[in-house]
Design a protein around this motif. Structure first.
Motif, PDB file in Angstrom:
ATOM      1  N   GLY A 159      50.847  43.995  44.489  1.00 57.97           N
ATOM      2  CA  GLY A 159      51.253  45.374  44.208  1.00 57.97           C
ATOM      3  C   GLY A 159      52.724  45.496  43.856  1.00 57.97           C
ATOM      4  O   GLY A 159      53.264  46.603  43.759  1.00 57.97           O
TER       5      GLY A 159
ATOM      6  N   THR B 152      48.252  47.939  45.747  1.00 57.87           N
ATOM      7  CA  THR B 152      47.263  46.918  45.357  1.00 57.87           C
ATOM      8  C   THR B 152      45.915  47.570  45.034  1.00 57.87           C
ATOM      9  O   THR B 152      45.158  47.061  44.216  1.00 57.87           O
ATOM     10  CB  THR B 152      47.049  45.836  46.454  1.00 57.87           C
ATOM     11  OG1 THR B 152      46.330  46.409  47.545  1.00 57.87           O
ATOM     12  CG2 THR B 152      48.355  45.254  46.949  1.00 57.87           C
ATOM     13  N   VAL B 153      45.640  48.701  45.688  1.00 64.14           N
ATOM     14  CA  VAL B 153      44.391  49.416  45.390  1.00 64.14           C
ATOM     15  C   VAL B 153      44.468  50.012  43.981  1.00 64.14           C
ATOM     16  O   VAL B 153      43.513  49.925  43.202  1.00 64.14           O
ATOM     17  CB  VAL B 153      44.105  50.514  46.445  1.00 64.14           C
ATOM     18  CG1 VAL B 153      42.843  51.296  46.079  1.00 64.14           C
ATOM     19  CG2 VAL B 153      43.967  49.907  47.836  1.00 64.14           C
TER      20      VAL B 153
ATOM     21  N   ASN C 133      46.201  48.846  41.460  1.00 66.01           N
ATOM     22  CA  ASN C 133      46.030  47.729  40.519  1.00 66.01           C
ATOM     23  C   ASN C 133      44.575  47.262  40.466  1.00 66.01           C
ATOM     24  O   ASN C 133      44.066  46.908  39.402  1.00 66.01           O
ATOM     25  CB  ASN C 133      46.932  46.559  40.909  1.00 66.01           C
ATOM     26  CG  ASN C 133      48.394  46.836  40.606  1.00 66.01           C
ATOM     27  OD1 ASN C 133      48.705  47.657  39.749  1.00 66.01           O
ATOM     28  ND2 ASN C 133      49.286  46.143  41.301  1.00 66.01           N
ATOM     29  N   SER C 134      43.920  47.241  41.617  1.00 65.91           N
ATOM     30  CA  SER C 134      42.524  46.802  41.664  1.00 65.91           C
ATOM     31  C   SER C 134      41.628  47.745  40.877  1.00 65.91           C
ATOM     32  O   SER C 134      40.711  47.309  40.168  1.00 65.91           O
ATOM     33  CB  SER C 134      42.029  46.732  43.110  1.00 65.91           C
ATOM     34  OG  SER C 134      42.778  45.777  43.828  1.00 65.91           O
TER      35      SER C 134
ATOM     36  N   VAL D 285      34.899  46.927  43.689  1.00 63.00           N
ATOM     37  CA  VAL D 285      36.166  46.982  44.430  1.00 63.00           C
ATOM     38  C   VAL D 285      35.852  47.099  45.920  1.00 63.00           C
ATOM     39  O   VAL D 285      35.114  48.000  46.340  1.00 63.00           O
ATOM     40  CB  VAL D 285      37.048  48.170  43.986  1.00 63.00           C
ATOM     41  CG1 VAL D 285      38.307  48.260  44.841  1.00 63.00           C
ATOM     42  CG2 VAL D 285      37.415  48.042  42.506  1.00 63.00           C
TER      43      VAL D 285
ATOM     44  N   THR E  17      37.695  47.261  49.795  1.00 64.67           N
ATOM     45  CA  THR E  17      38.998  47.599  50.365  1.00 64.67           C
ATOM     46  C   THR E  17      39.088  47.088  51.802  1.00 64.67           C
ATOM     47  O   THR E  17      38.115  47.141  52.554  1.00 64.67           O
ATOM     48  CB  THR E  17      39.223  49.132  50.371  1.00 64.67           C
ATOM     49  OG1 THR E  17      38.229  49.747  51.200  1.00 64.67           O
ATOM     50  CG2 THR E  17      39.132  49.725  48.970  1.00 64.67           C
TER      51      THR E  17
ATOM     52  N   SER F  22      40.885  44.506  47.580  1.00 70.62           N
ATOM     53  CA  SER F  22      42.121  45.286  47.521  1.00 70.62           C
ATOM     54  C   SER F  22      42.652  45.609  48.910  1.00 70.62           C
ATOM     55  O   SER F  22      41.963  45.412  49.910  1.00 70.62           O
ATOM     56  CB  SER F  22      41.876  46.577  46.733  1.00 70.62           C
ATOM     57  OG  SER F  22      40.994  47.402  47.433  1.00 70.62           O
TER      58      SER F  22
ATOM     59  N   THR G 110      50.023  39.811  49.770  1.00 71.13           N
ATOM     60  CA  THR G 110      48.727  39.571  49.122  1.00 71.13           C
ATOM     61  C   THR G 110      48.470  38.073  48.963  1.00 71.13           C
ATOM     62  O   THR G 110      47.331  37.674  48.747  1.00 71.13           O
ATOM     63  CB  THR G 110      48.644  40.284  47.770  1.00 71.13           C
ATOM     64  OG1 THR G 110      49.801  39.969  47.008  1.00 71.13           O
ATOM     65  CG2 THR G 110      48.535  41.771  47.951  1.00 71.13           C
TER      66      THR G 110
END
Ligand code: UDP
Length: 235
Positions: A51, A78-79, A81-82, A98, A100, A129, A139
């Motif tokens: 992220g 990061t979510v 981007n995912s 996806v 999480t 994510s 990450t």
């Protein structure tokens, strides 16, 4: 090297492409195309994206943010981007899901190892994510953890350099590249491949790491076809 199931780590920073912040649509589309090609080879794929193109907790803490809240902001990044990658994969016709690390339906399904494996066995790319879901991790550690959990054969770390060097090749012209290296040596030499927590997890659980340049279109397929274009980290 022959792989059945891989964990692909992409950095948030690479997603910026030529931009100084956020997401470069061209880079995103290139990644999606490369991932689809890999999936078409019949390889099961799990992905972790960073992220850093949006927010990093540590940088935030340096600017006065509370560290835990800053890390939570980083995990949210990061979510974002995912979701971007998921959308780009949809656009090239590649099924994906996806998951999480923190509950946030309907944005993504709450992660579990078995949900991830079922999705990959159905031919869907699983996107993990929110990192590990906990602050004070990165990450890189998220991808070590998920890679080990899903029993991946290798962690492919896609970066903007073509492997691991004795020093930063962008700063030191005398730096030379390793064909392969042990985790211990990576830690002993203080090489900035991944943070120590992530490297130690891979070492203890025998998950090999392969570092390669993912920003050159076609390289993911080259690695998966057995071409030796990066650096292997092993025990
Ligand atoms: N992060 C976190 N826990 C995790 C993974 C990530 O707190 O398990 C936060 C942390 O603040 C980190 C940010 O999310 O700086 C973005 O991730 P990272 O720096 O790994 O992204 P990258 O460098 O790969 O773009």
């Amino acid at each position: 090297m022959k792989f059945k199931r891989i964990l692909l780590k992409l950095s948030g920073e690479s997603l910026m492409g030529q931009k100084g912040y956020g997401i470069d649509e061209t880079r995103l589309a290139e990644y999606a195309q490369q991932i689809k090609e890999a999936a078409d080879m019949g390889i099961e794929i799990g992905i972790v994206i960073g992220g850093g193109n949006i927010f990093r907790g540590l940088t935030g803490a340096g600017k006065g943010f509370d560290r835990v809240k800053g890390d939570q902001m980083g995990m949210c990044a990061t979510v974002i981007n995912s979701l971007a990658l998921s959308s780009a994969l949809d656009a090239v016709g590649q099924k994906n899901r996806v998951l999480t690390a923190i509950r946030m339906e309907p944005i993504g399904e709450f992660y579990s190892k078995w949900k991830a494996i079922e999705a990959m066995q159905r031919g869907e790319v699983a996107i993990f994510s929110a990192g590990t879901g906990s602050p004070y991790f990165t990450t890189d550690t998220g991808s070590s953890l998920r890679g080990i959990e899903i029993e991946a054969d290798v962690m492919l770390k896609g970066t903007r350099v073509d492997g691991i060097y004795t020093a930063d090749p962008e700063k030191d012209p005398t730096a030379t590249k390793f064909h392969d290296i042990t985790y211990e040596e990576v830690i002993a030499r203080g090489l900035k491949v991944m943070d120590i927590t992530a490297t130690a997890m891979c070492m203890q659980n025998n998950l090999p790491i392969y570092v390669f340049n993912m920003d050159i279109v076609g390289n993911l397929k080259r690695v998966l076809s057995g071409e030796d274009i990066g650096t292997l980290v092993h025990n």
